[in-house]
Design a protein around this motif. Structure first.
Motif, PDB file in Angstrom:
ATOM      1  N   LEU A  85       0.798  -1.221   0.000  1.00 32.53           N
ATOM      2  CA  LEU A  85       0.000   0.000   0.000  1.00 32.53           C
ATOM      3  C   LEU A  85       0.836   1.279   0.000  1.00 32.53           C
ATOM      4  N   GLY A  86       2.084   1.216   0.432  1.00 32.77           N
ATOM      5  CA  GLY A  86       2.914   2.406   0.482  1.00 32.77           C
ATOM      6  C   GLY A  86       4.326   2.071   0.916  1.00 32.77           C
ATOM      7  N   TRP A  87       5.241   3.034   0.777  1.00 38.89           N
ATOM      8  CA  TRP A  87       6.647   2.773   1.053  1.00 38.89           C
ATOM      9  C   TRP A  87       7.320   4.041   1.574  1.00 38.89           C
ATOM     10  N   ALA A  88       8.520   3.873   2.105  1.00 42.54           N
ATOM     11  CA  ALA A  88       9.329   5.000   2.554  1.00 42.54           C
ATOM     12  C   ALA A  88      10.796   4.615   2.402  1.00 42.54           C
ATOM     13  N   VAL A  89      11.638   5.628   2.199  1.00 39.96           N
ATOM     14  CA  VAL A  89      13.081   5.434   2.060  1.00 39.96           C
ATOM     15  C   VAL A  89      13.793   6.388   3.008  1.00 39.96           C
ATOM     16  N   ASP A 122      19.218   8.845   3.433  1.00 37.04           N
ATOM     17  CA  ASP A 122      20.431   8.484   2.711  1.00 37.04           C
ATOM     18  C   ASP A 122      20.283   7.194   1.911  1.00 37.04           C
ATOM     19  N   ALA A 123      19.065   6.690   1.790  1.00 36.09           N
ATOM     20  CA  ALA A 123      18.755   5.463   1.034  1.00 36.09           C
ATOM     21  C   ALA A 123      19.374   4.222   1.657  1.00 36.09           C
ATOM     22  N   SER A 124      19.722   4.271   2.943  1.00 36.53           N
ATOM     23  CA  SER A 124      20.316   3.107   3.604  1.00 36.53           C
ATOM     24  C   SER A 124      19.271   2.137   4.138  1.00 36.53           C
ATOM     25  N   ARG A 125      18.011   2.574   4.246  1.00 36.02           N
ATOM     26  CA  ARG A 125      16.927   1.722   4.723  1.00 36.02           C
ATOM     27  C   ARG A 125      15.674   2.022   3.901  1.00 36.02           C
ATOM     28  N   ALA A 126      14.785   1.066   3.862  1.00 36.16           N
ATOM     29  CA  ALA A 126      13.507   1.257   3.175  1.00 36.16           C
ATOM     30  C   ALA A 126      12.452   0.413   3.868  1.00 36.16           C
ATOM     31  N   ALA A 127      11.213   0.804   3.713  1.00 39.88           N
ATOM     32  CA  ALA A 127      10.097   0.085   4.323  1.00 39.88           C
ATOM     33  C   ALA A 127       8.904   0.102   3.379  1.00 39.88           C
ATOM     34  N   VAL A 128       8.096  -0.951   3.468  1.00 38.84           N
ATOM     35  CA  VAL A 128       6.848  -1.057   2.701  1.00 38.84           C
ATOM     36  C   VAL A 128       5.776  -1.566   3.653  1.00 38.84           C
ATOM     37  N   PHE A 129       4.546  -1.018   3.519  1.00 34.97           N
ATOM     38  CA  PHE A 129       3.474  -1.497   4.379  1.00 34.97           C
ATOM     39  C   PHE A 129       2.312  -2.051   3.569  1.00 34.97           C
ATOM     40  N   GLY A 130       1.619  -3.007   4.194  1.00 33.76           N
ATOM     41  CA  GLY A 130       0.398  -3.577   3.657  1.00 33.76           C
ATOM     42  C   GLY A 130      -0.714  -3.430   4.672  1.00 33.76           C
ATOM     43  N   GLY A 146      -3.597  -1.521   9.871  1.00 38.86           N
ATOM     44  CA  GLY A 146      -4.171  -0.204   9.590  1.00 38.86           C
ATOM     45  C   GLY A 146      -3.183   0.901   9.322  1.00 38.86           C
ATOM     46  N   ALA A 147      -1.985   0.588   8.877  1.00 37.74           N
ATOM     47  CA  ALA A 147      -1.013   1.625   8.542  1.00 37.74           C
ATOM     48  C   ALA A 147      -1.500   2.442   7.340  1.00 37.74           C
ATOM     49  N   THR A 148      -1.282   3.740   7.398  1.00 36.81           N
ATOM     50  CA  THR A 148      -1.691   4.626   6.298  1.00 36.81           C
ATOM     51  C   THR A 148      -0.540   5.455   5.743  1.00 36.81           C
ATOM     52  N   ALA A 149       0.566   5.570   6.489  1.00 33.06           N
ATOM     53  CA  ALA A 149       1.694   6.378   6.026  1.00 33.06           C
ATOM     54  C   ALA A 149       2.946   5.952   6.768  1.00 33.06           C
ATOM     55  N   LEU A 150       4.117   6.063   6.077  1.00 32.81           N
ATOM     56  CA  LEU A 150       5.420   5.774   6.661  1.00 32.81           C
ATOM     57  C   LEU A 150       6.389   6.892   6.315  1.00 32.81           C
ATOM     58  N   THR A 151       7.403   7.078   7.164  1.00 35.63           N
ATOM     59  CA  THR A 151       8.513   7.955   6.830  1.00 35.63           C
ATOM     60  C   THR A 151       9.689   7.612   7.718  1.00 35.63           C
ATOM     61  N   PHE A 152      10.890   8.047   7.307  1.00 33.22           N
ATOM     62  CA  PHE A 152      12.082   7.948   8.147  1.00 33.22           C
ATOM     63  C   PHE A 152      12.493   9.357   8.561  1.00 33.22           C
ATOM     64  N   ASP A 153      12.949   9.513   9.799  1.00 32.54           N
ATOM     65  CA  ASP A 153      13.399  10.826  10.250  1.00 32.54           C
ATOM     66  C   ASP A 153      14.892  11.002   9.976  1.00 32.54           C
ATOM     67  N   PRO A 190       9.789   1.241  -3.719  1.00 34.01           N
ATOM     68  CA  PRO A 190      10.471   2.458  -4.144  1.00 34.01           C
ATOM     69  C   PRO A 190      11.520   2.150  -5.191  1.00 34.01           C
ATOM     70  N   CYS A 191      11.592   2.972  -6.224  1.00 36.26           N
ATOM     71  CA  CYS A 191      12.607   2.832  -7.263  1.00 36.26           C
ATOM     72  C   CYS A 191      13.184   4.213  -7.555  1.00 36.26           C
ATOM     73  N   THR A 192      14.422   4.247  -8.001  1.00 36.34           N
ATOM     74  CA  THR A 192      15.037   5.519  -8.339  1.00 36.34           C
ATOM     75  C   THR A 192      14.467   6.041  -9.662  1.00 36.34           C
ATOM     76  N   ALA A 193      14.434   7.370  -9.760  1.00 30.51           N
ATOM     77  CA  ALA A 193      13.892   8.032 -10.940  1.00 30.51           C
ATOM     78  C   ALA A 193      14.924   8.988 -11.507  1.00 30.51           C
ATOM     79  N   SER A 194      14.755   9.370 -12.750  1.00 31.69           N
ATOM     80  CA  SER A 194      15.660  10.324 -13.384  1.00 31.69           C
ATOM     81  C   SER A 194      15.496  11.693 -12.755  1.00 31.69           C
ATOM     82  N   PRO A 195      16.588  12.452 -12.578  1.00 33.69           N
ATOM     83  CA  PRO A 195      16.469  13.828 -12.081  1.00 33.69           C
ATOM     84  C   PRO A 195      15.612  14.656 -13.029  1.00 33.69           C
ATOM     85  N   PRO A 196      14.938  15.659 -12.508  1.00 34.40           N
ATOM     86  CA  PRO A 196      14.066  16.460 -13.368  1.00 34.40           C
ATOM     87  C   PRO A 196      14.840  17.362 -14.318  1.00 34.40           C
TER      88      PRO A 196
END
Length: 291
Positions: free
Chosen positions: A77-81, A84-92, A112-119, A285-291
């Motif tokens: 349902l969602g993800w967070a990185v 520094d891209a050293s950790r990542a999480a995904v929730f269902g 019932g998770a609705t959002a994730l982030t790393f500080d 989460p996947c890397t994307a091209s810079p804008p």
């Protein structure tokens, strides 16, 4: 994903066909040849897309492979990185999976998770079951007492939470409310800049920028009809796509702007601790091209 190959077989034509029949067959043959040429073009030019996968991502592939094994086919349902891209999480619906580049991994039964982030300390926060949770001793434990946010984004000294009413709150690692402010209305889209110092809310076709920790207003302006905002590598610079033929490079502190050529740019978010843009792909989460 897997590709399929087709095998074509051609029958032999009788040499006794008349010239008039051959004349009628030639246009059909040309159409078939053109169709096969188009099929070959689509198949070959689409091959890089077909073989791409979250586990094959250049920067996040190992983390995604670990997350996929922890989730064991659960709905994503969602993800967070981490910054520094050293950790990542995904929730269902009932689980949160966490993986680190050091080989660490965990699967937490959270409903019932609705959002994730790393500080800024690379610790995970989650909005789940009407509560705000922060990672501690290998578990997610309640911290603070705020309404469930629609957006949850880490900054240098904690996290920002934006709820459905437009209330924006800055929260310290111990759950203490550092500051709060009310947006003009609901429906804002929240992002954080390099270093986790400034935060932007895209709202009503404009941009409202705050100091991420204190929520002191830095700038509120609509330099164009803003459709999407990318933070650039300079901490006070953003790129804005506008509802027109051009884009803007915009300084969120001074208001200075520069028109840049418009082109197709995929929506993506820059990590606050690394010059890396990230977007969702198949629930990871996947890397994307810079804008």
């Amino acid at each position: 994903m897997s590709g399929r190959e087709g095998h074509l077989a051609a029958g032999r034509k009788s040499m006794r066909l008349s010239r008039s029949v051959s004349a009628r067959v030639w246009p059909l043959t040309l159409v078939i040849a053109a169709g096969l040429g188009l099929l070959l073009y689509v198949s070959t030019t689409s091959l890089p897309y077909l073989i791409a996968s979250p586990a094959g991502d250049a920067h996040l592939g190992a983390l995604n492979d670990c997350l996929a094994r922890q989730l064991e086919g659960a709905t994503r349902l969602g993800w967070a990185v981490a910054p520094d891209a050293s950790r990542a999480a995904v929730f269902g619906p009932r689980v949160i999976a966490i993986c680190g580049e050091d080989g660490s991994h965990s699967r937490l039964e959270i409903t019932g998770a609705t959002a994730l982030t790393f500080d800024g300390e690379r610790l995970l926060w989650a909005a789940a079951g009407g509560h705000l949770l922060r990672e501690r001793d290998g578990a997610l434990q309640p911290v603070g007492d705020i309404a469930p946010p629609e957006w949850l984004i880490g900054h240098a000294g904690g996290v920002l939470a934006l709820d459905a009413t437009g209330l924006l709150v800055s929260i310290a690692p111990d759950g203490k409310v550092l500051a709060q402010t009310q947006l003009p209305g609901p429906g804002g889209r929240l992002s954080i800049g390099p270093g986790g110092v400034l935060a932007a809310v895209e709202w009503g076709g404009g941009v409202i920028v705050y100091d991420a920790r204190t929520l002191e207003l830095v700038r509120a302006e609509a330099p164009c009809t803003v459709e999407f905002l990318w933070w650039l590598d300079t901490a006070d610079q953003v790129l804005l796509t506008c509802g027109g033929p051009s884009s803007l490079r915009f300084n969120v502190r001074t208001g200075a702007r520069e028109t840049v050529p418009a082109r197709t740019r995929a929506p993506a978010r820059r990590l606050s601790g690394r010059a890396l843009y990230v977007q969702g792909c198949d629930g990871f989460p996947c890397t994307a091209s810079p804008p």
